[in-house]
Enzyme design. Structure first.
Site, PDB file in Angstrom:
ATOM      1  N   LYS A 189      -0.059  28.634   0.103  1.00  0.00           N
ATOM      2  CA  LYS A 189       0.318  28.206  -1.250  1.00  0.00           C
ATOM      3  C   LYS A 189       1.604  28.913  -1.677  1.00  0.00           C
ATOM      4  O   LYS A 189       2.518  28.297  -2.229  1.00  0.00           O
ATOM      5  CB  LYS A 189      -0.828  28.578  -2.198  1.00  0.00           C
TER       6      LYS A 189
ATOM      7  N   PHE B 289      -6.346  25.588 -22.156  1.00  0.00           N
ATOM      8  CA  PHE B 289      -6.923  24.276 -22.459  1.00  0.00           C
ATOM      9  C   PHE B 289      -6.180  23.136 -21.767  1.00  0.00           C
ATOM     10  O   PHE B 289      -6.384  21.978 -22.102  1.00  0.00           O
ATOM     11  CB  PHE B 289      -6.912  24.044 -23.978  1.00  0.00           C
TER      12      PHE B 289
ATOM     13  N   GLU C 222      -5.332  18.638 -16.393  1.00  0.00           N
ATOM     14  CA  GLU C 222      -4.630  18.243 -15.173  1.00  0.00           C
ATOM     15  C   GLU C 222      -4.054  16.848 -15.413  1.00  0.00           C
ATOM     16  O   GLU C 222      -4.666  16.013 -16.066  1.00  0.00           O
ATOM     17  CB  GLU C 222      -5.579  18.259 -13.968  1.00  0.00           C
TER      18      GLU C 222
ATOM     19  N   ASN D  53     -15.252  22.753 -24.005  1.00  0.00           N
ATOM     20  CA  ASN D  53     -15.651  21.944 -22.846  1.00  0.00           C
ATOM     21  C   ASN D  53     -17.042  21.342 -23.031  1.00  0.00           C
ATOM     22  O   ASN D  53     -17.295  20.216 -22.597  1.00  0.00           O
ATOM     23  CB  ASN D  53     -15.586  22.771 -21.559  1.00  0.00           C
TER      24      ASN D  53
ATOM     25  N   LEU E  98     -14.468   8.546 -25.542  1.00  0.00           N
ATOM     26  CA  LEU E  98     -15.630   7.666 -25.704  1.00  0.00           C
ATOM     27  C   LEU E  98     -15.532   6.496 -24.719  1.00  0.00           C
ATOM     28  O   LEU E  98     -15.876   5.377 -25.058  1.00  0.00           O
ATOM     29  CB  LEU E  98     -15.701   7.130 -27.135  1.00  0.00           C
TER      30      LEU E  98
ATOM     31  N   GLY F 139     -16.108  14.842 -13.949  1.00  0.00           N
ATOM     32  CA  GLY F 139     -16.176  15.700 -12.760  1.00  0.00           C
ATOM     33  C   GLY F 139     -15.049  16.699 -12.846  1.00  0.00           C
ATOM     34  O   GLY F 139     -14.622  17.070 -13.936  1.00  0.00           O
TER      35      GLY F 139
ATOM     36  N   CYS G 136     -13.605  21.796 -13.774  1.00  0.00           N
ATOM     37  CA  CYS G 136     -13.882  22.508 -15.034  1.00  0.00           C
ATOM     38  C   CYS G 136     -15.182  22.072 -15.707  1.00  0.00           C
ATOM     39  O   CYS G 136     -16.146  22.826 -15.698  1.00  0.00           O
ATOM     40  CB  CYS G 136     -12.702  22.350 -15.992  1.00  0.00           C
TER      41      CYS G 136
ATOM     42  N   ARG H 294     -12.362  18.135  -6.766  1.00  0.00           N
ATOM     43  CA  ARG H 294     -13.524  18.997  -6.989  1.00  0.00           C
ATOM     44  C   ARG H 294     -14.564  18.242  -7.833  1.00  0.00           C
ATOM     45  O   ARG H 294     -14.249  17.719  -8.881  1.00  0.00           O
ATOM     46  CB  ARG H 294     -13.102  20.299  -7.703  1.00  0.00           C
TER      47      ARG H 294
HETATM   48  P1  NAD Z   1      -7.662  27.037  -8.325  1.00  0.00           P
HETATM   49  O1  NAD Z   1      -8.779  27.203  -7.372  1.00  0.00           O
HETATM   50  O2  NAD Z   1      -6.754  25.859  -8.228  1.00  0.00           O
HETATM   51  O3  NAD Z   1      -6.744  28.332  -8.308  1.00  0.00           O
HETATM   52  C1  NAD Z   1      -7.208  29.639  -8.220  1.00  0.00           C
HETATM   53  C2  NAD Z   1      -6.203  30.433  -7.397  1.00  0.00           C
HETATM   54  O4  NAD Z   1      -6.534  31.819  -7.442  1.00  0.00           O
HETATM   55  C3  NAD Z   1      -6.173  30.046  -5.917  1.00  0.00           C
HETATM   56  O5  NAD Z   1      -4.858  29.696  -5.546  1.00  0.00           O
HETATM   57  C4  NAD Z   1      -6.650  31.311  -5.199  1.00  0.00           C
HETATM   58  O6  NAD Z   1      -6.060  31.481  -3.939  1.00  0.00           O
HETATM   59  C5  NAD Z   1      -6.206  32.384  -6.180  1.00  0.00           C
HETATM   60  N1  NAD Z   1      -6.905  33.674  -6.017  1.00  0.00           N
HETATM   61  C6  NAD Z   1      -8.219  33.912  -5.760  1.00  0.00           C
HETATM   62  N2  NAD Z   1      -8.447  35.231  -5.689  1.00  0.00           N
HETATM   63  C7  NAD Z   1      -7.271  35.849  -5.922  1.00  0.00           C
HETATM   64  C8  NAD Z   1      -6.860  37.211  -5.995  1.00  0.00           C
HETATM   65  N3  NAD Z   1      -7.751  38.203  -5.833  1.00  0.00           N
HETATM   66  N4  NAD Z   1      -5.565  37.490  -6.235  1.00  0.00           N
HETATM   67  C9  NAD Z   1      -4.666  36.492  -6.409  1.00  0.00           C
HETATM   68  N5  NAD Z   1      -4.980  35.186  -6.346  1.00  0.00           N
HETATM   69  C10 NAD Z   1      -6.278  34.867  -6.125  1.00  0.00           C
HETATM   70  O7  NAD Z   1      -8.339  27.067  -9.785  1.00  0.00           O
HETATM   71  P2  NAD Z   1      -7.723  26.527 -11.162  1.00  0.00           P
HETATM   72  O8  NAD Z   1      -8.095  25.099 -11.361  1.00  0.00           O
HETATM   73  O9  NAD Z   1      -6.296  26.938 -11.253  1.00  0.00           O
HETATM   74  O10 NAD Z   1      -8.584  27.352 -12.201  1.00  0.00           O
HETATM   75  C11 NAD Z   1      -8.350  28.717 -12.439  1.00  0.00           C
HETATM   76  C12 NAD Z   1      -9.116  29.112 -13.689  1.00  0.00           C
HETATM   77  O11 NAD Z   1      -8.586  28.396 -14.804  1.00  0.00           O
HETATM   78  C13 NAD Z   1     -10.600  28.765 -13.671  1.00  0.00           C
HETATM   79  O12 NAD Z   1     -11.306  29.737 -14.369  1.00  0.00           O
HETATM   80  C14 NAD Z   1     -10.651  27.444 -14.417  1.00  0.00           C
HETATM   81  O13 NAD Z   1     -11.923  27.203 -14.988  1.00  0.00           O
HETATM   82  C15 NAD Z   1      -9.598  27.683 -15.477  1.00  0.00           C
HETATM   83  N6  NAD Z   1      -8.982  26.462 -16.029  1.00  0.00           N
HETATM   84  C16 NAD Z   1      -8.573  25.481 -15.186  1.00  0.00           C
HETATM   85  C17 NAD Z   1      -8.004  24.338 -15.713  1.00  0.00           C
HETATM   86  C18 NAD Z   1      -7.611  23.186 -14.821  1.00  0.00           C
HETATM   87  O14 NAD Z   1      -7.358  22.094 -15.359  1.00  0.00           O
HETATM   88  N7  NAD Z   1      -7.549  23.357 -13.512  1.00  0.00           N
HETATM   89  C19 NAD Z   1      -7.837  24.212 -17.106  1.00  0.00           C
HETATM   90  C20 NAD Z   1      -8.224  25.267 -17.919  1.00  0.00           C
HETATM   91  C21 NAD Z   1      -8.811  26.392 -17.373  1.00  0.00           C
END
Ligand code: NAD
Length: 437
Positions: A35, A149, A152, A212, A254, A261, A264, A334
Site C-alpha cells: 500500500k 463520518f 466511501e 451508524n 429510505l 453492508g 462499517c 467487505r
Molecule cells: P482499512 O482496513 O481500509 O485500513 C486500515 C489500515 O490500517 C490498513 O491499511 C492497515 O494496513 C493499517 N494498519 C493496521 N495496523 C497498523 C499499524 N499497527 N500501524 C500502521 N498501520 C496499520 O480500514 P478503513 O476502512 O480505512 O477503516 C479504518 C477505521 O476507520 C475503522 O475503524 C473504520 O470503522 C473507520 N471508518 C471507516 C470509514 C470508511 O468509510 N471506510 C468511515 C468512517 C470511519
C-alpha cells in the site's frame, strides 16, 4: 502543521491526502508495504473518486510522503490514528489489536505538546484507556477523539468539507489545549462554516456509534416495510416517497433493497451491542439485533426472489450478477450483500457470473469460486436471469431493449429499486423489484 497519519486504508489515505491539500506537511504511515509503495508512487491502492488526482497534486508540492517506518512520526505535532477496527472472528465485538498496536508503536516518538487524535471507530471507553497509555509515556502529550463520518465514494469531499467535526477531549472542555490544535488543523473547513462540537471522550465515541446505528435502523425500517409490501402487493418506493416528504422523516436512506453492508455499518452496530452488553446497557440496544436480522434476511429473500424469477429452481440457471461492491463508486467488498447473494446462488446450483466496474479483484480474492467478467455486455451474454445488486450508474442507465438482445431469457431482478419497471416490462422483460408489486 506537521501531521502523521497512521493507517492508510480507505479512511487514512484520504485523510492524509486531504490534510496535505489543506496545507499541512503530512507523513502517511502503514504496516502494509505494498500500500505504501502504491501511495508513494501517487497511485490510490483502492478506488475512490478523486483520490488519485489529489495524491498526484499534493505530492508535487512535497507536502505528502508515505512510509512504513513509524519513526518518521517523530517531529509531527499531530498524529491521527486511522487503523482498522474490524469485527472479531466469531464475536460481535470490535478487534482492537490494530488500534492498540499502532498507539503502542507511536509512543517512543511522542514529545511534550504532541496531540494524538483517534479517528477509527472504537468502543466507548477506548479514548480514556489510550489517553492513559499516552500520558504514562509522555505526560506532556494529549489525546483527542475525532470520529470520522466520511462516506466511501464521496470520501475526498467529505474529508475536505465535512458536515461537522466532533472533538472528544477530557471533560468536554472548550479550553482544553487539543481544541485549539484541532481548530488549527481544520482551519480551512471551519472557516467555510463547518460546525464543530466539543464533547467528552465517551460522548464523542458514542456519536459515531449512534450515527451508524440510526442509519442502519433507517435502512432496515424501510426494508421491513418492503417485507410487508411484498405480503400485501403494495409498493415500497411510493410508500418511501410519501413518508419521506414529511421532513421529520426525510427521504434519504429510505431506499428498500438488498440491505446494507461494507466495512462499517454491520460491524459497527454489532460492536455497539457488544460494548453495551459489557456496560450492562444491552437492553437499550436489543433493537439493533432486529435491525441486523432484517438486514441479513434481505439477502436470503433476494435468493428466493431469484429462484421465483427462474421458474422455481436455480439449478443450472446462468445468472449474471451486476455489482459486487457494497455500494456504487467504491471497490470495497467487505460484507457486500451483492457478493454474499452471488455466493448463495452459486451454492444453490446456479452458474453465476459477477460483473462490477471496479471491485472484481477484491471480489475474486474473497470469493474465488465465482466467475468474474469485467465487460458488462460479455457478462450478460446468454444469461437466464440478471440481478442488479449494486446500483452503479452504468447499470441504472442500462437500456432494456439493448440488454434484451444480449441475454437468453429476459428476466431481471432489481435489487436496488433503481430501474423503471414499466419501461422494462414494455420492452418485454419479466422484472421484479424489492417490495414492489
Ligand atoms: P482499512 O482496513 O481500509 O485500513 C486500515 C489500515 O490500517 C490498513 O491499511 C492497515 O494496513 C493499517 N494498519 C493496521 N495496523 C497498523 C499499524 N499497527 N500501524 C500502521 N498501520 C496499520 O480500514 P478503513 O476502512 O480505512 O477503516 C479504518 C477505521 O476507520 C475503522 O475503524 C473504520 O470503522 C473507520 N471508518 C471507516 C470509514 C470508511 O468509510 N471506510 C468511515 C468512517 C470511519
Amino acid at each position: 502543521m506537521r501531521i502523521s497519519v497512521i493507517g492508510c486504508g480507505y479512511l487514512g489515505a484520504v485523510h492524509a491526502a486531504c490534510m496535505a491539500k489543506l496545507g499541512h506537511d503530512v507523513v502517511g504511515i502503514d504496516v502494509d508495504e505494498n500500500k505504501i509503495a502504491d501511495l508513494a508512487a501517487g497511485h490510490a491502492p483502492f478506488f475512490e473518486p478523486g483520490l488519485e488526482n489529489l495524491l498526484l497534486e499534493v505530492q508535487e508540492t512535497g507536502r505528502l510522503t508515505f512510509t512504513s517506518d513509524m519513526s518518521r512520526a517523530h517531529g509531527s505535532d499531530v498524529h491521527f490514528i486511522c487503523v482498522g477496527t474490524p469485527q472479531k472472528k466469531g464475536e460481535n465485538a470490535a478487534d482492537m489489536t490494530y488500534v492498540d498496536a499502532a498507539t503502542q508503536a507511536l509512543l517512543p516518538y511522542l514529545h511534550s505538546g504532541d496531540l494524538v487524535v483517534g479517528k477509527s471507530t472504537v468502543p466507548v471507553g477506548t479514548a480514556a484507556r489510550l489517553a492513559e497509555m499516552v500520558q504514562a509515556h509522555e505526560p506532556g502529550a494529549h489525546l483527542a477523539w475525532n470520529p470520522e463520518f466520511l462516506r466511501e465514494g464521496h470520501a475526498v469531499k467529505d474529508t475536505l468539507t465535512p458536515d461537522r467535526f466532533v472533538y472528544g477531549v477530557p471533560g468536554g472542555s472548550e479550553d482544553h489545549a487539543a481544541v485549539a490544535v484541532l481548530d488549527e488543523v481544520y482551519a480551512t473547513p471551519l472557516g467555510m462554516g463547518t460546525q464543530r462540537l466539543v464533547a467528552d471522550y465517551a460522548t464523542a465515541e458514542l456519536v459515531k456509534a449512534a450515527a451508524n446505528s440510526f442509519l442502519a435502523t433507517k435502512i432496515s425500517f424501510i426494508n421491513a416495510m418492503a417485507e410487508v409490501c411484498e405480503a400485501t402487493g403494495a409498493d415500497v418506493t411510493v410508500l418511501a416517497d410519501a413518508i419521506g416528504l414529511d421532513d421529520r422523516i426525510g427521504r434519504k436512506f429510505l431506499n428498500a433493497g438488498i440491505g446494507f453492508g461494507g466495512g462499517c455499518l454491520p460491524k459497527d452496530i454489532r460492536a455497539f451491542m457488544a460494548r453495551a452488553g459489557e456496560l450492562g446497557a444491552d437492553q437499550a440496544l436489543t433493537f439493533l439485533r432486529e435491525v441486523d436480522a432484517i438486514n441479513m434476511r434481505r439477502r436470503s429473500r433476494t435468493v428466493e426472489l431469484a429462484r421465483d424469477l427462474c421458474g422455481g429452481t436455480l439449478m443450472g440457471q446462468r445468472i449474471t450478477v451486476l455489482g459486487a461492491a457494497f455500494k456504487p463508486d467504491s471497490d470495497d467488498v467487505r460484507d457486500s450483500p451483492a457478493l454474499s447473494i452471488a455466493a448463495q446462488l452459486q451454492l444453490q446450483g446456479a452458474v453465476v457470473t459477477v460483473s462490477d466496474p471496479q471491485s472484481l479483484g477484491n471480489a475474486a480474492r474473497r470469493f474465488p469460486e465465482l466467475n468474474y467478467v469485467a465487460n458488462t455486455a460479455e457478462a450478460l451474454n446468454n444469461a437466464d436471469a440478471v440481478l442488479l445488486l449494486t446500483e452503479w450508474k452504468e447499470y441504472r442507465d442500462l437500456d432494456p431493449f439493448e440488454t434484451g438482445t444480449l441475454v437468453k431469457q429476459m428476466r431481471i431482478l432489481d435489487g436496488r429499486n433503481v430501474l423503471d419497471l414499466q419501461k422494462w416490462r414494455a420492452a418485454g422483460w419479466s422484472i421484479r423489484g424489492i417490495g414492489r408489486p
